[in-house]
Motif scaffolding. Structure first.
Motif, PDB file in Angstrom:
ATOM      1  N   ASP A  16       0.828  -1.211   0.000  1.00  7.98           N
ATOM      2  CA  ASP A  16       0.000   0.000   0.000  1.00  7.98           C
ATOM      3  C   ASP A  16       0.861   1.260   0.000  1.00  7.98           C
ATOM      4  OD1 ASP A  16      -2.267  -1.572  -0.012  1.00  7.98           O
ATOM      5  OD2 ASP A  16      -2.696  -1.301   2.131  1.00  7.98           O
ATOM      6  N   ALA A  17       1.924   1.265   0.800  1.00 10.95           N
ATOM      7  CA  ALA A  17       2.821   2.430   0.836  1.00 10.95           C
ATOM      8  C   ALA A  17       3.481   2.630  -0.525  1.00 10.95           C
ATOM      9  CB  ALA A  17       3.878   2.259   1.929  1.00 10.95           C
ATOM     10  N   TYR A  18       3.887   1.541  -1.151  1.00 13.96           N
ATOM     11  CA  TYR A  18       4.513   1.631  -2.478  1.00 13.96           C
ATOM     12  C   TYR A  18       3.524   2.152  -3.519  1.00 13.96           C
ATOM     13  CZ  TYR A  18       6.337   0.306  -7.010  1.00 13.96           C
ATOM     14  OH  TYR A  18       6.735   0.338  -8.321  1.00 13.96           O
ATOM     15  N   THR A  19       2.305   1.603  -3.544  1.00 10.70           N
ATOM     16  CA  THR A  19       1.337   2.038  -4.561  1.00 10.70           C
ATOM     17  C   THR A  19       0.920   3.492  -4.342  1.00 10.70           C
ATOM     18  OG1 THR A  19      -0.488   1.032  -3.317  1.00 10.70           O
ATOM     19  CG2 THR A  19       0.462  -0.258  -5.110  1.00 10.70           C
ATOM     20  N   GLU A  20       0.851   3.914  -3.092  1.00  8.63           N
ATOM     21  CA  GLU A  20       0.548   5.321  -2.812  1.00  8.63           C
ATOM     22  C   GLU A  20       1.662   6.211  -3.359  1.00  8.63           C
ATOM     23  OE1 GLU A  20       0.267   8.110   1.112  1.00  8.63           O
ATOM     24  OE2 GLU A  20      -0.794   6.182   1.187  1.00  8.63           O
ATOM     25  N   LEU A  59       1.462   9.022  -6.438  1.00 10.41           N
ATOM     26  CA  LEU A  59       1.960  10.398  -6.292  1.00 10.41           C
ATOM     27  C   LEU A  59       3.016  10.713  -7.352  1.00 10.41           C
ATOM     28  CD1 LEU A  59       2.266  10.640  -2.405  1.00 10.41           C
ATOM     29  CD2 LEU A  59       0.634  11.855  -3.867  1.00 10.41           C
ATOM     30  N   TYR A  60       3.874   9.754  -7.603  1.00  6.48           N
ATOM     31  CA  TYR A  60       4.921   9.924  -8.615  1.00  6.48           C
ATOM     32  C   TYR A  60       4.299  10.158  -9.998  1.00  6.48           C
ATOM     33  CZ  TYR A  60       8.533   8.541 -11.958  1.00  6.48           C
ATOM     34  OH  TYR A  60       9.401   8.496 -13.021  1.00  6.48           O
ATOM     35  N   LEU A  61       3.305   9.355 -10.363  1.00  3.59           N
ATOM     36  CA  LEU A  61       2.667   9.501 -11.673  1.00  3.59           C
ATOM     37  C   LEU A  61       1.950  10.839 -11.794  1.00  3.59           C
ATOM     38  CD1 LEU A  61       1.357   5.857 -12.153  1.00  3.59           C
ATOM     39  CD2 LEU A  61       3.357   6.923 -13.221  1.00  3.59           C
ATOM     40  N   GLU A  84       2.905  13.866 -14.498  1.00  2.08           N
ATOM     41  CA  GLU A  84       1.925  14.576 -15.335  1.00  2.08           C
ATOM     42  C   GLU A  84       2.081  16.083 -15.165  1.00  2.08           C
ATOM     43  OE1 GLU A  84      -1.983  13.147 -14.412  1.00  2.08           O
ATOM     44  OE2 GLU A  84      -1.561  11.156 -15.216  1.00  2.08           O
ATOM     45  N   ARG A  85       2.268  16.525 -13.930  1.00  2.00           N
ATOM     46  CA  ARG A  85       2.430  17.960 -13.667  1.00  2.00           C
ATOM     47  C   ARG A  85       3.715  18.478 -14.320  1.00  2.00           C
ATOM     48  NH1 ARG A  85       5.195  21.431 -10.963  1.00  2.00           N
ATOM     49  NH2 ARG A  85       6.464  19.908  -9.867  1.00  2.00           N
ATOM     50  N   VAL A  86       4.795  17.757 -14.159  1.00  4.90           N
ATOM     51  CA  VAL A  86       6.096  18.185 -14.686  1.00  4.90           C
ATOM     52  C   VAL A  86       6.076  18.212 -16.216  1.00  4.90           C
ATOM     53  CG1 VAL A  86       8.531  17.501 -14.890  1.00  4.90           C
ATOM     54  CG2 VAL A  86       7.424  17.498 -12.658  1.00  4.90           C
ATOM     55  N   GLN A 120      12.812  19.747 -12.079  1.00  3.08           N
ATOM     56  CA  GLN A 120      11.753  19.260 -11.193  1.00  3.08           C
ATOM     57  C   GLN A 120      11.385  17.791 -11.381  1.00  3.08           C
ATOM     58  OE1 GLN A 120       8.341  21.780 -10.889  1.00  3.08           O
ATOM     59  NE2 GLN A 120       9.535  23.632 -11.142  1.00  3.08           N
ATOM     60  N   MET A 121      12.172  17.043 -12.117  1.00  4.10           N
ATOM     61  CA  MET A 121      11.845  15.639 -12.357  1.00  4.10           C
ATOM     62  C   MET A 121      11.919  14.845 -11.050  1.00  4.10           C
ATOM     63  SD  MET A 121      10.663  14.010 -14.711  1.00  4.10           S
ATOM     64  CE  MET A 121      11.029  14.001 -16.404  1.00  4.10           C
ATOM     65  N   PRO A 122      10.814  14.197 -10.641  1.00  2.00           N
ATOM     66  CA  PRO A 122      10.801  13.458  -9.370  1.00  2.00           C
ATOM     67  C   PRO A 122      11.550  12.124  -9.474  1.00  2.00           C
ATOM     68  CG  PRO A 122       8.713  13.201 -10.492  1.00  2.00           C
ATOM     69  CD  PRO A 122       9.527  14.174 -11.313  1.00  2.00           C
ATOM     70  N   THR A 123      11.917  11.589  -8.335  1.00  2.00           N
ATOM     71  CA  THR A 123      12.565  10.284  -8.271  1.00  2.00           C
ATOM     72  C   THR A 123      11.492   9.210  -8.270  1.00  2.00           C
ATOM     73  OG1 THR A 123      14.332  11.233  -6.953  1.00  2.00           O
ATOM     74  CG2 THR A 123      14.119   8.841  -6.902  1.00  2.00           C
ATOM     75  N   SER A 124      11.670   8.210  -9.113  1.00  3.87           N
ATOM     76  CA  SER A 124      10.648   7.164  -9.200  1.00  3.87           C
ATOM     77  C   SER A 124      10.738   6.202  -8.014  1.00  3.87           C
ATOM     78  CB  SER A 124      10.789   6.388 -10.510  1.00  3.87           C
ATOM     79  OG  SER A 124      11.952   5.619 -10.481  1.00  3.87           O
ATOM     80  N   PRO A 125       9.598   5.665  -7.580  1.00  4.53           N
ATOM     81  CA  PRO A 125       9.614   4.672  -6.504  1.00  4.53           C
ATOM     82  C   PRO A 125      10.225   3.368  -7.026  1.00  4.53           C
ATOM     83  CG  PRO A 125       7.380   5.035  -7.289  1.00  4.53           C
ATOM     84  CD  PRO A 125       8.256   5.990  -8.027  1.00  4.53           C
TER      85      PRO A 125
END
Length: 139
Positions: A8-12, A16-18, A22-24, A35-40
């Motif tokens: 659940d923590a991973y999918t959450e 958020l990453y996805l 989309e925002r970036v 601003q590129m986020p780090t992927s889980p």
């Protein structure tokens, strides 16, 4: 520990990453670079913690499971392999689609020798491995 908490923590974090991707993507190319986020990482956030819980459980039973190095550990033929000592006893299935549940399949000589089982916690996994080790010695 219930493995569903890790999943659940991973999918959450993945959701958020996805959303952040989309925002970036709507930003200019210059802003995107900054601003590129780090992927889980499923390996670091689910598989390695499951290994750590399993290793602690197995120590109580006087068995050793080496926790793999996340930098070099990769699935082989659809499985994250699990070894007790030098013997491969099974593997976790690579996630399929959006199902990030932990599935264990017993292996012998790198081939599946049993059915895939959904794993809920380290006790269940440890007992399945013990049963497999007993059966393996009888083969």
């Amino acid at each position: 520990m219930n493995f569903q908490e890790l999943i659940d923590a991973y999918t959450e974090r993945l959701d958020l990453y996805l959303s952040e991707i989309e925002r970036v993507c709507r930003l200019s190319s210059e802003e995107r670079k900054l601003q590129m986020p780090t992927s889980p990482s499923y390996l670091n956030e689910v598989i390695i913690p499951v290994y750590e819980l399993l290793a602690a459980y197995m120590r109580k039973k006087r068995r050793t499971i080496k926790i793999p190095n996340p930098e070099t550990y990769r699935p082989i033929k659809e499985y994250y392999r699990i070894k007790v000592g030098l013997q491969t006893v099974g593997g976790f299935s690579v996630p399929d689609g959006e199902d990030f549940s932990i599935y264990f399949t017993p292996l012998k000589s790198a081939l599946p020798i049993g059915n895939r089982v959904k794993i809920e916690n380290e006790e269940q996994l440890g007992e399945i491995i013990y049963t497999h080790l007993r059966n393996y010695k009888e083969m």
